[in-house]
Design a protein around this motif. Structure first.
Motif, PDB file in Angstrom:
ATOM      1  N   ARG A   1       0.785  -1.337   0.198  1.00 38.74           N
ATOM      2  CA  ARG A   1      -0.158   0.129  -0.039  1.00 38.74           C
ATOM      3  C   ARG A   1       1.022   1.183  -0.158  1.00 38.74           C
ATOM      4  O   ARG A   1       2.166   1.271   0.332  1.00 38.74           O
ATOM      5  CB  ARG A   1      -0.955  -0.061   1.169  1.00 38.74           C
ATOM      6  CG  ARG A   1      -1.828  -1.060   1.213  1.00 38.74           C
ATOM      7  CD  ARG A   1      -3.019  -1.145   0.241  1.00 38.74           C
ATOM      8  NE  ARG A   1      -3.891   0.057   0.896  1.00 38.74           N
ATOM      9  CZ  ARG A   1      -4.753   0.660  -0.199  1.00 38.74           C
ATOM     10  NH1 ARG A   1      -4.912   0.096  -1.232  1.00 38.74           N
ATOM     11  NH2 ARG A   1      -5.851   1.518   0.322  1.00 38.74           N
TER      12      ARG A   1
ATOM     13  N   ALA B   1      -2.834   4.476   1.496  1.00 34.99           N
ATOM     14  CA  ALA B   1      -3.606   4.157   2.766  1.00 34.99           C
ATOM     15  C   ALA B   1      -2.740   4.673   4.125  1.00 34.99           C
ATOM     16  O   ALA B   1      -3.453   4.715   5.159  1.00 34.99           O
ATOM     17  CB  ALA B   1      -2.780   2.659   3.084  1.00 34.99           C
TER      18      ALA B   1
ATOM     19  N   ALA C   1      -4.066  -5.541   4.005  1.00 38.75           N
ATOM     20  CA  ALA C   1      -3.457  -5.056   2.821  1.00 38.75           C
ATOM     21  C   ALA C   1      -3.640  -5.746   1.617  1.00 38.75           C
ATOM     22  O   ALA C   1      -3.722  -5.258   0.328  1.00 38.75           O
ATOM     23  CB  ALA C   1      -2.021  -5.016   2.963  1.00 38.75           C
TER      24      ALA C   1
ATOM     25  N   ARG D   1      -7.343  -5.431  -0.011  1.00 35.06           N
ATOM     26  CA  ARG D   1      -7.480  -4.110  -0.600  1.00 35.06           C
ATOM     27  C   ARG D   1      -6.643  -4.028  -1.839  1.00 35.06           C
ATOM     28  O   ARG D   1      -7.161  -3.633  -2.860  1.00 35.06           O
ATOM     29  CB  ARG D   1      -7.016  -2.922   0.186  1.00 35.06           C
ATOM     30  CG  ARG D   1      -7.884  -2.728   1.397  1.00 35.06           C
ATOM     31  CD  ARG D   1      -7.337  -1.563   2.125  1.00 35.06           C
ATOM     32  NE  ARG D   1      -8.289  -1.426   3.339  1.00 35.06           N
ATOM     33  CZ  ARG D   1      -7.888  -0.568   4.339  1.00 35.06           C
ATOM     34  NH1 ARG D   1      -7.023   0.393   4.279  1.00 35.06           N
ATOM     35  NH2 ARG D   1      -8.960  -0.248   5.282  1.00 35.06           N
ATOM     36  N   VAL D   2      -5.518  -4.449  -2.074  1.00 35.38           N
ATOM     37  CA  VAL D   2      -4.581  -4.515  -3.333  1.00 35.38           C
ATOM     38  C   VAL D   2      -5.270  -5.305  -4.177  1.00 35.38           C
ATOM     39  O   VAL D   2      -5.500  -5.151  -5.611  1.00 35.38           O
ATOM     40  CB  VAL D   2      -3.102  -4.960  -3.113  1.00 35.38           C
ATOM     41  CG1 VAL D   2      -2.577  -5.112  -4.428  1.00 35.38           C
ATOM     42  CG2 VAL D   2      -2.663  -3.984  -2.366  1.00 35.38           C
TER      43      VAL D   2
END
Length: 205
Positions: A111, A131, A195, A198-199
């Motif tokens: 992020r 982030a 993380a 989200r990615v």
């Protein structure tokens, strides 16, 4: 990865120098960014380099220093010379923002971490893609979460000797240091699972 940031000196050169030395000596920092666009860190770096190895601080002068100080020297003296040169190099790698409103970028746990001197200088698109936003607060340390983002600041060096953002297998952890460079607050900002999700979600969209 250990990312460190120092807040603005506000003309307190002594406090900035102390915080810089403490960070470089106590923590295995991979990258250190000064969250201000003034010349205070440049002055500190030059003063520390001269104090460490003398007036001739350039890389070209390294070989002359090595011959002068290590030729026929004891192993202890040679180790001391190498340690001082490594410290000089570490100090020289400290980053200062190029101009007011400039942004430095790092990637932690997949992020984006944005670093700048003034929060209001960031564009909404920049903030949206990040982030963690680290900035140079002039008043006090800040750790605040808004929506899915963290806004963090070590505050000025008279209040804090910086902050550490440590990326490990678990994600990203923030440690805020007091004026003596000792941990005074630690918080997990992002775990590895969060993380990755989200990615992955952003990539599929």
């Amino acid at each position: 990865m250990l990312l460190a940031a120092l807040g603005p000196a506000l003309d307190d050169l002594g406090a900035l120098e102390r915080a810089t030395v403490q960070l470089c000596r106590r923590y295995p920092v991979d990258r250190l960014v000064y969250l201000a666009a003034d010349d205070m860190m440049d002055r500190v770096v030059e003063a520390l380099a001269k104090r460490t190895v003398g007036e001739a601080v350039s890389d070209r002068a390294l070989w002359s220093r090595a011959v002068e100080r290590c030729g026929g020297a004891s192993p202890e003296a040679i180790r001391s010379f190498v340690a001082l040169e490594l410290e000089r190099q570490k100090i020289r790698e400290i980053e200062t923002l190029a101009a007011p409103g400039a942004v430095a970028v790092e990637l932690l746990a997949g992020r984006i971490v944005l670093m700048t001197d003034v929060l209001r200088s960031l564009r909404p698109d920049d903030v949206y893609s990040s982030a963690i936003v680290a900035y140079g607060s002039l008043e006090q340390p800040v750790i605040a979460q808004r929506a899915e983002r963290w806004f963090v600041s070590p505050g000025p060096v008279r209040a804090s000797a910086g902050m550490l953002l440590f990326e490990d297998d678990g994600g990203v952890e923030l440690t805020l240091l007091d004026a003596s460079s000792k941990p005074m607050h630690t918080r997990r900002l992002m775990d590895a699972t969060e993380a990755r999700l989200r990615v992955s979600g952003e990539a599929s969209g």
